[in-house]
Design an enzyme around this catalytic site. Structure first.
Site, mmCIF file in Angstrom:
data_model
loop_
_atom_site.group_PDB
_atom_site.id
_atom_site.type_symbol
_atom_site.label_atom_id
_atom_site.label_comp_id
_atom_site.label_asym_id
_atom_site.label_seq_id
_atom_site.Cartn_x
_atom_site.Cartn_y
_atom_site.Cartn_z
ATOM 1 N N MET A 54 86.721 18.651 -51.554
ATOM 2 C CA MET A 54 87.610 17.666 -50.931
ATOM 3 C C MET A 54 88.618 17.149 -51.968
ATOM 4 O O MET A 54 89.254 16.124 -51.777
ATOM 5 C CB MET A 54 86.800 16.508 -50.344
ATOM 6 C CG MET A 54 85.886 16.990 -49.208
ATOM 7 S SD MET A 54 85.501 15.738 -47.988
ATOM 8 C CE MET A 54 84.722 14.500 -48.988
ATOM 9 N N HIS A 63 83.194 20.350 -60.170
ATOM 10 C CA HIS A 63 83.887 21.339 -59.338
ATOM 11 C C HIS A 63 84.318 22.541 -60.190
ATOM 12 O O HIS A 63 84.231 23.684 -59.751
ATOM 13 C CB HIS A 63 85.152 20.737 -58.725
ATOM 14 C CG HIS A 63 84.904 19.598 -57.786
ATOM 15 N ND1 HIS A 63 85.230 18.303 -58.094
ATOM 16 C CD2 HIS A 63 84.362 19.564 -56.533
ATOM 17 C CE1 HIS A 63 84.932 17.517 -57.074
ATOM 18 N NE2 HIS A 63 84.388 18.241 -56.126
ATOM 19 N N GLN A 93 73.046 18.448 -48.480
ATOM 20 C CA GLN A 93 74.154 19.260 -47.972
ATOM 21 C C GLN A 93 73.853 20.743 -48.185
ATOM 22 O O GLN A 93 74.071 21.571 -47.301
ATOM 23 C CB GLN A 93 75.448 18.858 -48.685
ATOM 24 C CG GLN A 93 76.618 19.767 -48.391
ATOM 25 C CD GLN A 93 77.948 19.207 -48.876
ATOM 26 O OE1 GLN A 93 78.506 18.331 -48.232
ATOM 27 N NE2 GLN A 93 78.469 19.693 -49.982
ATOM 28 N N ARG A 124 83.924 9.992 -56.215
ATOM 29 C CA ARG A 124 83.851 8.572 -55.829
ATOM 30 C C ARG A 124 83.592 7.658 -57.027
ATOM 31 O O ARG A 124 83.691 6.440 -56.870
ATOM 32 C CB ARG A 124 82.773 8.367 -54.761
ATOM 33 C CG ARG A 124 83.183 8.932 -53.407
ATOM 34 C CD ARG A 124 82.211 8.551 -52.318
ATOM 35 N NE ARG A 124 82.744 8.804 -51.000
ATOM 36 C CZ ARG A 124 82.438 9.858 -50.231
ATOM 37 N NH1 ARG A 124 81.607 10.779 -50.674
ATOM 38 N NH2 ARG A 124 82.963 9.990 -49.034
HETATM 39 O O1 PAF Z 1 80.890 18.564 -50.786
HETATM 40 C C1 PAF Z 1 82.055 18.402 -50.337
HETATM 41 O O2 PAF Z 1 83.004 18.164 -51.086
HETATM 42 C C2 PAF Z 1 82.307 18.521 -48.849
HETATM 43 O O3 PAF Z 1 81.247 18.001 -48.121
HETATM 44 C C3 PAF Z 1 82.647 19.963 -48.394
HETATM 45 C C4 PAF Z 1 81.485 20.904 -48.619
HETATM 46 C C5 PAF Z 1 83.870 20.465 -49.146
HETATM 47 C C6 PAF Z 1 82.959 19.975 -46.890
HETATM 48 O O4 PAF Z 1 84.038 19.155 -46.584
#
Ligand code: PAF
Length: 287
Positions: A30, A37, A153, A187
């Site tokens: 996101m 990342h 997730q 965040r």
């Molecule tokens: O982990 C995230 O940043 C989000 O939940 C994702 C997997 C990109 C889905 O919007």
């Protein structure tokens, strides 16, 4: 790195690679990227021929009153960061490209998705599963990389991929932390300096959990109580969730520790809701 904002253009760009049998590694994000990342992108770079990252702040996974509007965004900075780790394509669509109309089709993983963070954020995981399915349909990756910090997730996406026979391998990547142990998260930018110092308590609580398990604490309930007490000693911390679960199923283990113990924390510091987790191997179960 090529930056693409439409589905049609991305499909046209990736088609020839697929025809040549090249593997595609996908890093969905996101945006407002950090070292966590970039670690995902580096794994993808190492493992696959073509690396695709996406930046899309997905409105479907934010509840009313959550931080969708305020979510930090800086595409130029993100673009430079992704380029520096050898990303080939950045897919960065506007909302109208992903959702030209309000969707009438959702992907739901209702059991795994409604427990833990899903109980605090109803419909969150339905929004995640739906957008990840869309992104998988668009990119058709060989492998997709997700941070273990968002443990639930990863479980939800793995289950979805298995239930729907999606031809993609899910690769979880360990959490990246700052020097003081705070897990990196977009965040964290919401934290005041005082809250940032207080947030160290999360990682310390996880270390405490590990030592209490090693010392033979009696039960999951006793461990949960000790962790709640420890976190509550920090006046800036507001607990949404302290959970001890079976790391393989996310189920409540009842009175006995499972072989692999998940300790999951979801705690507010000011405007930031921070997630952290650890999986502890239960040595007693091994012996
Ligand atoms: O982990 C995230 O940043 C989000 O939940 C994702 C997997 C990109 C889905 O919007």
């Amino acid at each position: 790195m090529k930056v693409i904002s439409t589905i049609r253009e991305l499909r046209a760009a990736l088609g020839p690679h697929r025809l040549l049998g090249r593997t595609i590694g996908f890093v969905p994000t996101m945006g407002y990227l950090h070292e966590g990342h970039l670690t995902l992108a580096r794994h993808a770079r190492r493992d696959t021929d073509i690396v695709v990252a996406s930046i899309f702040v997905n409105p479907l996974q934010f509840g009313p009153g959550e931080d969708y509007e305020a979510y930090p965004r800086d595409v130029d900075r993100d673009r430079a960061m992704l380029e520096s780790v050898g990303t080939d394509y950045l897919f960065s669509p506007p909302v109208r490209e992903m959702y030209p109309t309000r969707p009438d089709t959702y992907v739901d993983v209702p059991h795994l998705g409604s427990m833990l963070e899903g109980a605090v954020r109803p419909d969150h995981f339905r929004g995640v599963a739906t957008v990840v399915t869309k992104l998988f349909n668009i990119v058709q990756p060989t492998r997709a990389y997700f941070g273990e910090k968002d443990y639930q997730q990863v479980m939800v996406i793995r289950r979805m991929v298995s239930d729907l026979s999606m031809p993609v391998e899910i690769v979880p990547v360990p959490t990246v932390r700052d020097e003081d142990g705070v897990a990196l998260s977009s965040r964290n930018v919401y934290l005041t300096p005082e809250e940032r110092r207080a947030a160290v308590r999360l990682n310390r609580a996880l270390a405490l959990a590990r030592s209490l398990v090693d010392e033979g604490i009696a039960s999951p309930a006793a461990l949960e109580r000790r962790l709640r007490d420890y976190i509550c000693e920090e006046p800036l911390a507001g607990i949404d969730l302290v959970a001890i679960r079976d790391a393989d199923t996310l189920e409540d283990p009842g009175d006995a520790f499972p072989d692999r113990i998940l300790v999951l924390l979801f705690v507010r510091f000011g405007k930031a809701r921070l997630l952290d987790q650890v999986v502890i191997e239960n040595r007693k179960a091994e012996g």
